[in-house]
Motif scaffolding. Structure first.
Motif, short mmCIF file in Angstrom:
data_model
loop_
_atom_site.label_atom_id
_atom_site.label_comp_id
_atom_site.label_asym_id
_atom_site.label_seq_id
_atom_site.Cartn_x
_atom_site.Cartn_y
_atom_site.Cartn_z
N ILE A 117 2.65 58.50 62.70
CA ILE A 117 3.32 59.42 61.90
C ILE A 117 4.52 58.84 60.96
CG2 ILE A 117 4.45 61.62 61.77
CD1 ILE A 117 1.68 61.79 62.43
N ARG A 118 4.98 58.07 61.74
CA ARG A 118 6.28 57.28 60.87
C ARG A 118 5.97 56.46 59.87
NH1 ARG A 118 11.41 54.07 63.95
NH2 ARG A 118 12.70 53.81 62.02
N TRP A 120 2.98 57.03 57.93
CA TRP A 120 1.68 57.83 57.86
C TRP A 120 0.99 57.12 56.56
CZ3 TRP A 120 -0.58 62.01 59.25
CH2 TRP A 120 -1.43 62.71 58.32
N ARG A 126 -4.33 57.40 56.37
CA ARG A 126 -3.94 58.53 57.21
C ARG A 126 -4.94 59.09 58.30
NH1 ARG A 126 -1.45 62.24 52.34
NH2 ARG A 126 0.34 60.96 51.31
N ILE A 165 4.71 64.35 67.10
CA ILE A 165 4.56 64.39 65.76
C ILE A 165 5.75 64.88 64.99
CG2 ILE A 165 3.35 65.84 63.89
CD1 ILE A 165 0.86 65.95 65.59
N GLY A 166 6.65 65.85 65.41
CA GLY A 166 7.73 66.28 64.54
C GLY A 166 8.81 65.15 64.57
N ALA A 169 7.83 62.66 62.21
CA ALA A 169 8.01 63.06 60.73
C ALA A 169 9.59 62.91 60.42
CB ALA A 169 7.63 64.45 60.76
N TYR A 170 10.52 63.14 61.49
CA TYR A 170 11.74 63.04 61.32
C TYR A 170 11.95 61.50 61.05
CZ TYR A 170 16.72 62.91 62.50
OH TYR A 170 18.05 62.61 62.70
N ARG A 172 10.19 59.20 59.62
CA ARG A 172 9.91 58.98 58.50
C ARG A 172 10.53 59.52 57.39
NH1 ARG A 172 5.88 61.46 54.93
NH2 ARG A 172 4.76 59.95 53.79
N GLY A 173 11.28 60.62 57.71
CA GLY A 173 12.20 60.96 56.45
C GLY A 173 13.42 60.33 56.57
#
Length: 394
Positions: A117-118, A120, A126, A165-166, A169-170, A172-173
């Motif tokens: 996910i990091r 992506w 994907r 996953i959450g 995503a954090y 990755r942001g």
């Protein structure tokens, strides 16, 4: 100008290695326990052919986690496909609630999902995340075989997968924000450097005009006058090439910025000292006339940015020492050292100080090297080596 990592950086690396060793050890012990344990009349999972295959895929998934580095997402895809294939292939063999192997593998796949996910958008694509999610979703069929365990186990897996996953995503942001911030700093630094290069070119052209005017009104050897004009023209062309190299794009708004030079560094340090900190400055006299305007402006910028960081991040600093001295026959060293403490450490560990990032861009642009690090005896230092004449980076 390389240096050893600071004590705090080494401790952070050691902590990360220790954590990874602990995770891998836990996964290995879990795999060993589930392979050699049984309840009642169960057969040992490792004794069946499919149990051996499941143990092999578990070790493969753990190995991918151990050796994973950014850019090795294809190995994650291979682990996901292998896990999914073994799970689906072993479905028809399950009878009498024989339990399979996969708990350690499921935890390893969850860790790999975090990396997926990091990264992506990294190759191979994907689709790796979806295949990995499917492998994690069905692997519970290997060991949730007892009455009443399927509902609870499925809920537990959904919660774990959602959390991973959450968190991925954090992260990755955060990575995206860091890249955008760094790119913005680099872009701003290139624009400012290009505007200053505009002034350097104007300086050289003005010199050419003065030489031409002097040749017209004085009894000067024409060859000497033309040679001086040629030298000034070549210097102007060199500055223009460097300007284009720094910009990499048109900057229609190139304006006029005040230029800094070595003499202005003393004034800069004196003003800083009047604000309450004991600051001293030494500039080697032998540098007079040897340093090109671009290099002098870069040295001025190094001192200005370093003193700003002292004021912002080392409020307990009592002494600051600025030295601009010759370093070999082709360069000079600019150093700013202070005796501040705690705030400087936090700046180093956080990777903060975007001004230092821009400063590094500027120093590298003229062919120099920069380092910023804690001092062995306490405090902080910014040290840069600069050539006398700018060197166009490859």
């Amino acid at each position: 100008m390389s240096s050893k990592p600071s004590w705090s950086v080494r401790m952070t690396r050691l902590s990360m290695r220790t954590l990874k060793i602990g995770i891998v050890s836990g996964l290995g012990l879990t795999l060993l326990a589930e392979s050699l344990s049984s309840i009642g009349f169960e057969n040992l999972p490792i004794l069946s052919p499919f149990g051996m295959a499941q143990a092999a895929t578990s070790m493969f998934a753990i190995g991918v986690y151990v050796y994973y580095r950014p850019g090795r997402k294809r190995w994650i895809a291979a682990a996901a496909i292998a896990s999914l294939a073994v799970t689906l292939a072993s479905l028809p063999s399950w009878t009498d609630y024989d339990r399979g192997i996969g708990v350690a593998e499921s935890f390893a796949l969850l860790l790999l999902m975090l990396f997926t996910i990091r990264t992506w958008d990294a190759p191979p694509g994907r689709w790796v995340a979806f295949v990995l999610g499917a492998a994690i979703g069905v692997i519970g069929l290997r060991f949730f075989v007892y009455p009443g365990s399927i509902v609870g186990g499925t809920f537990m897996y959904l919660m774990a997968l959602s959390t991973v996953i959450g968190f991925g995503a954090y992260l990755r942001g955060l990575d995206r924000l860091r890249r955008e911030t760094q790119e913005e700093v680099r872009r701003a630094e290139r624009m400012e450097l290009a505007r200053e290069m505009h002034d350097f070119v104007a300086h050289h052209v003005t010199g050419m005009v003065v030489l031409a005017q002097a040749a017209q009104v004085t009894d000067t050897d024409p060859r000497k006058a033309f040679a001086d004009i040629e030298e000034a023209g070549l210097a102007s062309l060199a500055s223009m090439r460097r300007m284009v190299k720094m910009l990499r794009a048109e900057d229609a708004g190139a304006g006029v910025n005040p230029l800094g030079d070595l003499a202005q560094i003393e004034d800069l340090v004196e003003r800083f000292s009047r604000e309450g900190t004991d600051a001293s400055c030494f500039i080697s006299p032998e540098l007079a006339g040897k340093v090109e305007p671009e290099i002098a402006a870069t040295a001025h910028r190094i001192v200005r940015e370093s003193l700003t960081n002292v004021r912002k991040h080392a409020q307990d600093a009592r002494q600051v020492r600025v030295v601009v001295a010759a370093a070999g026959s082709q360069g000079l060293e600019v150093s700013v050292r202070d005796d501040g403490r705690a705030a400087r450490k936090r700046l180093a560990e956080s990777g903060g100080g975007m001004g230092l990032l821009g400063l590094g861009e500027r120093v590298e642009a003229v062919g120099g090297q920069l380092r910023a690090e804690p001092r062995p005896g306490g405090g902080w230092q910014v040290v840069a080596w600069l050539p006398h004449t700018p060197v166009l980076a490859a």
